[in-house]
Design a protein around this motif. Structure first.
Motif, PDB file in Angstrom:
ATOM      1  N   ASN A  63     -28.865  -2.734 -10.060  1.00  0.00           N
ATOM      2  CA  ASN A  63     -30.206  -2.726 -10.640  1.00  0.00           C
ATOM      3  C   ASN A  63     -31.005  -1.608  -9.970  1.00  0.00           C
ATOM      4  O   ASN A  63     -31.615  -1.798  -8.923  1.00  0.00           O
ATOM      5  CB  ASN A  63     -30.890  -4.076 -10.434  1.00  0.00           C
ATOM      6  CG  ASN A  63     -32.224  -4.159 -11.163  1.00  0.00           C
ATOM      7  OD1 ASN A  63     -32.828  -3.147 -11.518  1.00  0.00           O
ATOM      8  ND2 ASN A  63     -32.688  -5.372 -11.404  1.00  0.00           N
ATOM      9  N   TRP A  64     -31.014  -0.437 -10.590  1.00  0.00           N
ATOM     10  CA  TRP A  64     -31.631   0.741  -9.984  1.00  0.00           C
ATOM     11  C   TRP A  64     -33.138   0.593  -9.857  1.00  0.00           C
ATOM     12  O   TRP A  64     -33.746   1.163  -8.945  1.00  0.00           O
ATOM     13  CB  TRP A  64     -31.288   1.980 -10.811  1.00  0.00           C
ATOM     14  CG  TRP A  64     -29.829   2.284 -10.828  1.00  0.00           C
ATOM     15  CD1 TRP A  64     -28.918   1.905 -11.774  1.00  0.00           C
ATOM     16  CD2 TRP A  64     -29.082   3.002  -9.837  1.00  0.00           C
ATOM     17  NE1 TRP A  64     -27.662   2.343 -11.451  1.00  0.00           N
ATOM     18  CE2 TRP A  64     -27.729   3.028 -10.263  1.00  0.00           C
ATOM     19  CE3 TRP A  64     -29.428   3.632  -8.639  1.00  0.00           C
ATOM     20  CZ2 TRP A  64     -26.733   3.654  -9.529  1.00  0.00           C
ATOM     21  CZ3 TRP A  64     -28.437   4.262  -7.901  1.00  0.00           C
ATOM     22  CH2 TRP A  64     -27.102   4.266  -8.353  1.00  0.00           C
ATOM     23  N   SER A  65     -33.759  -0.166 -10.758  1.00  0.00           N
ATOM     24  CA  SER A  65     -35.208  -0.338 -10.689  1.00  0.00           C
ATOM     25  C   SER A  65     -35.611  -1.221  -9.513  1.00  0.00           C
ATOM     26  O   SER A  65     -36.636  -0.990  -8.876  1.00  0.00           O
ATOM     27  CB  SER A  65     -35.723  -0.962 -11.997  1.00  0.00           C
ATOM     28  OG  SER A  65     -35.474  -0.107 -13.087  1.00  0.00           O
ATOM     29  N   ALA A  66     -34.795  -2.225  -9.220  1.00  0.00           N
ATOM     30  CA  ALA A  66     -35.125  -3.161  -8.144  1.00  0.00           C
ATOM     31  C   ALA A  66     -34.841  -2.577  -6.770  1.00  0.00           C
ATOM     32  O   ALA A  66     -35.482  -2.950  -5.781  1.00  0.00           O
ATOM     33  CB  ALA A  66     -34.351  -4.464  -8.330  1.00  0.00           C
ATOM     34  N   GLU A  67     -33.870  -1.653  -6.685  1.00  0.00           N
ATOM     35  CA  GLU A  67     -33.491  -1.060  -5.393  1.00  0.00           C
ATOM     36  C   GLU A  67     -33.405   0.454  -5.544  1.00  0.00           C
ATOM     37  O   GLU A  67     -32.343   1.013  -5.799  1.00  0.00           O
ATOM     38  CB  GLU A  67     -32.155  -1.621  -4.912  1.00  0.00           C
ATOM     39  CG  GLU A  67     -31.813  -1.222  -3.493  1.00  0.00           C
ATOM     40  CD  GLU A  67     -30.464  -1.759  -3.046  1.00  0.00           C
ATOM     41  OE1 GLU A  67     -30.098  -1.528  -1.888  1.00  0.00           O
ATOM     42  OE2 GLU A  67     -29.771  -2.410  -3.863  1.00  0.00           O
ATOM     43  N   PRO A  68     -34.538   1.145  -5.391  1.00  0.00           N
ATOM     44  CA  PRO A  68     -34.569   2.597  -5.633  1.00  0.00           C
ATOM     45  C   PRO A  68     -34.002   3.414  -4.476  1.00  0.00           C
ATOM     46  O   PRO A  68     -34.714   4.161  -3.796  1.00  0.00           O
ATOM     47  CB  PRO A  68     -36.061   2.869  -5.840  1.00  0.00           C
ATOM     48  CG  PRO A  68     -36.740   1.835  -5.009  1.00  0.00           C
ATOM     49  CD  PRO A  68     -35.874   0.605  -5.086  1.00  0.00           C
ATOM     50  N   VAL A  69     -32.693   3.262  -4.236  1.00  0.00           N
ATOM     51  CA  VAL A  69     -32.010   4.010  -3.178  1.00  0.00           C
ATOM     52  C   VAL A  69     -31.251   5.169  -3.803  1.00  0.00           C
ATOM     53  O   VAL A  69     -30.512   4.985  -4.780  1.00  0.00           O
ATOM     54  CB  VAL A  69     -31.043   3.093  -2.400  1.00  0.00           C
ATOM     55  CG1 VAL A  69     -30.287   3.881  -1.344  1.00  0.00           C
ATOM     56  CG2 VAL A  69     -31.816   1.948  -1.754  1.00  0.00           C
ATOM     57  N   ASN A  70     -31.415   6.366  -3.263  1.00  0.00           N
ATOM     58  CA  ASN A  70     -30.730   7.545  -3.793  1.00  0.00           C
ATOM     59  C   ASN A  70     -29.232   7.478  -3.533  1.00  0.00           C
ATOM     60  O   ASN A  70     -28.760   6.738  -2.667  1.00  0.00           O
ATOM     61  CB  ASN A  70     -31.290   8.822  -3.155  1.00  0.00           C
ATOM     62  CG  ASN A  70     -32.759   9.034  -3.473  1.00  0.00           C
ATOM     63  OD1 ASN A  70     -33.255   8.580  -4.501  1.00  0.00           O
ATOM     64  ND2 ASN A  70     -33.462   9.721  -2.585  1.00  0.00           N
ATOM     65  N   LEU A  71     -28.493   8.289  -4.293  1.00  0.00           N
ATOM     66  CA  LEU A  71     -27.043   8.382  -4.117  1.00  0.00           C
ATOM     67  C   LEU A  71     -26.650   9.853  -4.077  1.00  0.00           C
ATOM     68  O   LEU A  71     -26.999  10.618  -4.985  1.00  0.00           O
ATOM     69  CB  LEU A  71     -26.313   7.675  -5.273  1.00  0.00           C
ATOM     70  CG  LEU A  71     -24.793   7.828  -5.305  1.00  0.00           C
ATOM     71  CD1 LEU A  71     -24.157   7.209  -4.066  1.00  0.00           C
ATOM     72  CD2 LEU A  71     -24.223   7.191  -6.579  1.00  0.00           C
ATOM     73  N   LEU A  72     -25.924  10.241  -3.037  1.00  0.00           N
ATOM     74  CA  LEU A  72     -25.425  11.606  -2.897  1.00  0.00           C
ATOM     75  C   LEU A  72     -23.919  11.595  -3.121  1.00  0.00           C
ATOM     76  O   LEU A  72     -23.196  10.867  -2.431  1.00  0.00           O
ATOM     77  CB  LEU A  72     -25.744  12.169  -1.508  1.00  0.00           C
ATOM     78  CG  LEU A  72     -27.188  12.044  -1.008  1.00  0.00           C
ATOM     79  CD1 LEU A  72     -27.330  12.715   0.356  1.00  0.00           C
ATOM     80  CD2 LEU A  72     -28.161  12.645  -2.011  1.00  0.00           C
TER      81      LEU A  72
END
Length: 255
Positions: free
Chosen positions: A95-104
């Motif tokens: 759930n990208w909206s609930a946990e706005p952590v970037n991904l590299l």
């Protein structure tokens, strides 16, 4: 059976799909033992699923993926790639909206960064997130063109700032000018702690700091990207070469 007048009413109520599916279910002899209520509820469920499928298809088209058929299920998990099915299933359901952590996502050229980024983005669309995919050079070009129209420029900045998941591929494979770097800073500053960003690149944060034209802005951009991020290192397996080799082994291959 429903008449054209009935369907006009359904269109007014925006339930045409429900009515059409209900009529199909009634006409199917296999459903003779079901009650009208059961058939109606089935028609409702089918119409909702069709609406969901249509929305997902629209989200995938809008995102602009270069590989619109990429899927987590088709990833290659061979040794040395730095990914495993459990981890990727988590990204697929994230759930990208609930946990706005970037991904590299890092790997040398040919490592499968674009396919993986598309697969993750498409999974996000399937979870009904709004996604935007762009290569860094395309993004820089769009920003430069938009600067000729202040309203269009601000609209583009707002769209990139507010999309649920922003994917920037080939990050700093080529350089960008100070204006584009300034816009990139604005986008990432607006997204920080609100919306996640996926970065796919052949290089890492240490290089990005030196490649960006302004050192102060570079520190801020890299800090926002890297200090709140998960990382996938795909290793040195050249997937482009592997796929080409597999294609040559196929019975249908010819030159």
């Amino acid at each position: 059976m429903f008449t054209s007048i009935d369907y006009e009413k359904f269109r007014t109520l925006r339930i045409t799909h429900v009515a059409t599916r209900f009529e199909e279910l009634i006409a199917d002899e296999a459903n003779d033992e079901l009650t009208p209520e059961q058939l109606f509820l089935t028609a409702i469920d089918d119409a909702l699923e069709q609406r969901r499928a249509n929305r997902i298809a629209a989200l995938i088209r809008k995102a602009g993926f270069p590989i619109p058929t990429a899927t987590i299920a088709e990833l290659d998990y061979r040794e040395g790639r730095g990914i495993n099915p459990t981890r990727m299933r988590r990204y697929a359901a994230h759930n990208w909206s609930a946990e706005p952590v970037n991904l590299l996502i890092n790997s040398p050229t040919g490592g499968g960064k674009t396919y993986l980024a598309c697969a993750i983005g498409i999974a996000a669309c399937q979870n009904q997130h709004d996604v935007a995919y762009t290569r860094m050079d395309e993004l820089a070009r769009k920003l430069v063109i938009a600067r000729g129209d202040a309203i269009a420029h601000q609209r583009l900045l707002n769209e990139l700032s507010d999309t649920d998941l922003l994917i920037i591929d080939d990050f700093l494979t080529v350089g960008i000018d100070p204006d584009a770097a300034s816009d990139l800073f604005a986008i990432l500053a607006n997204r920080e702690h609100r919306r996640p960003t996926v970065i796919a690149s052949q290089s890492g944060p240490d290089y990005w700091v030196t490649a960006l034209p302004d050192r102060v802005a570079a520190d801020s951009i890299v800090n926002r990207l890297a200090n709140n991020a998960r990382t996938i290192n795909l290793g040195d397996v050249d997937m482009r070469r592997q796929r080409a080799h597999q294609a040559r082994q196929a019975d249908t291959y010819w030159e």
